[in-house]
Scaffold this active site. Structure first.
Site, mmCIF file in Angstrom:
data_model
loop_
_atom_site.group_PDB
_atom_site.id
_atom_site.type_symbol
_atom_site.label_atom_id
_atom_site.label_comp_id
_atom_site.label_asym_id
_atom_site.label_seq_id
_atom_site.Cartn_x
_atom_site.Cartn_y
_atom_site.Cartn_z
ATOM 1 N N TYR A 126 89.432 45.158 12.975
ATOM 2 C CA TYR A 126 88.390 44.315 13.577
ATOM 3 C C TYR A 126 88.959 43.518 14.750
ATOM 4 O O TYR A 126 88.385 43.494 15.845
ATOM 5 C CB TYR A 126 87.864 43.391 12.481
ATOM 6 C CG TYR A 126 86.823 42.381 12.876
ATOM 7 C CD1 TYR A 126 85.475 42.723 12.907
ATOM 8 C CD2 TYR A 126 87.163 41.063 13.159
ATOM 9 C CE1 TYR A 126 84.503 41.780 13.225
ATOM 10 C CE2 TYR A 126 86.211 40.120 13.474
ATOM 11 C CZ TYR A 126 84.879 40.483 13.504
ATOM 12 O OH TYR A 126 83.914 39.545 13.809
ATOM 13 N N ASP A 140 76.767 33.502 11.527
ATOM 14 C CA ASP A 140 77.789 32.906 12.384
ATOM 15 C C ASP A 140 77.176 31.815 13.244
ATOM 16 O O ASP A 140 76.556 32.113 14.243
ATOM 17 C CB ASP A 140 78.411 34.000 13.258
ATOM 18 C CG ASP A 140 79.599 33.493 14.063
ATOM 19 O OD1 ASP A 140 79.865 32.282 14.073
ATOM 20 O OD2 ASP A 140 80.261 34.327 14.694
#
Lengths: 124, 124
Positions: free
Chosen positions: A14, A38
């Protein structure tokens, strides 16, 4: 390879995909039904198109991620501390974050949560 | 004092209470109905007596905690990276952990989860 190691490697992939500004490589780590929250406490983003757009936007801002410590893997979750550095309107900023990835049985990320708040952002 | 700051201060008080080996001071940060899941993925410990016993045991082992980065506060959760150092059977060990504290409306910890696994422990 044991499960904890596999999950750590997903986190490394990632970070690398982010470094390469490769939103497709990020999406390859996500399950189809994934959600991204987020920061945690806000409305989650749902579905591949919306998540792809979220990452593409962050990459367009040239955000850089760096791990600040080891990935912790417990149960179906990997948690890791990192710093995001980004320049917005000519101002360099950094944001210190902890992400959690929850994995499905296929080893794909089914839920991402990012923990950060007003105290974690500063100009540098 | 804003909420993020209050929650950071609870984490600081927690680390300090641990440093002081003061299990009562740790318990003062917890709600009556709290759960402790350490590590995440195992059966949570429930209730004040069981949680007190859990901390007393860790303190009897002379476990030392040190924060490894800033506390991240988002929504009703504070997340923070830290290291536990402990000597067991003459062997010094360290364990790298991320804890999350979820807070109730009174600012007490209602759910603690500790994220660590086999890759996060080493002899030092």
């Amino acid at each position: 390879m044991e499960v904890a190691e596999q999950r750590s490697k997903v986190v490394e992939a990632y970070i690398q995909a982010f470094e390469d500004r490769n939103a497709e490589a990020v999406m390859a780590l996500y399950a189809d039904e994934a959600t991204v929250e987020d920061p945690y406490g806000t409305e989650p983003i749902k579905g591949r198109d919306a998540i792809y757009a979220f990452y593409q936007k962050a990459m367009d801002l040239n955000a850089r991620l760096s791990l600040d410590g080891p990935v912790r893997v417990a149960g179906d979750i990997a948690a890791f501390p990192f710093t995001v550095r980004v320049t917005v309107d000519g101002k360099r900023q950094q944001l210190e974050v902890i992400d959690t990835f929850r994995f499905d049985r296929q080893g794909k990320i089914i839920e991402m949560r990012a923990f950060w708040g007003p105290l974690n952002s500063q100009e540098i």
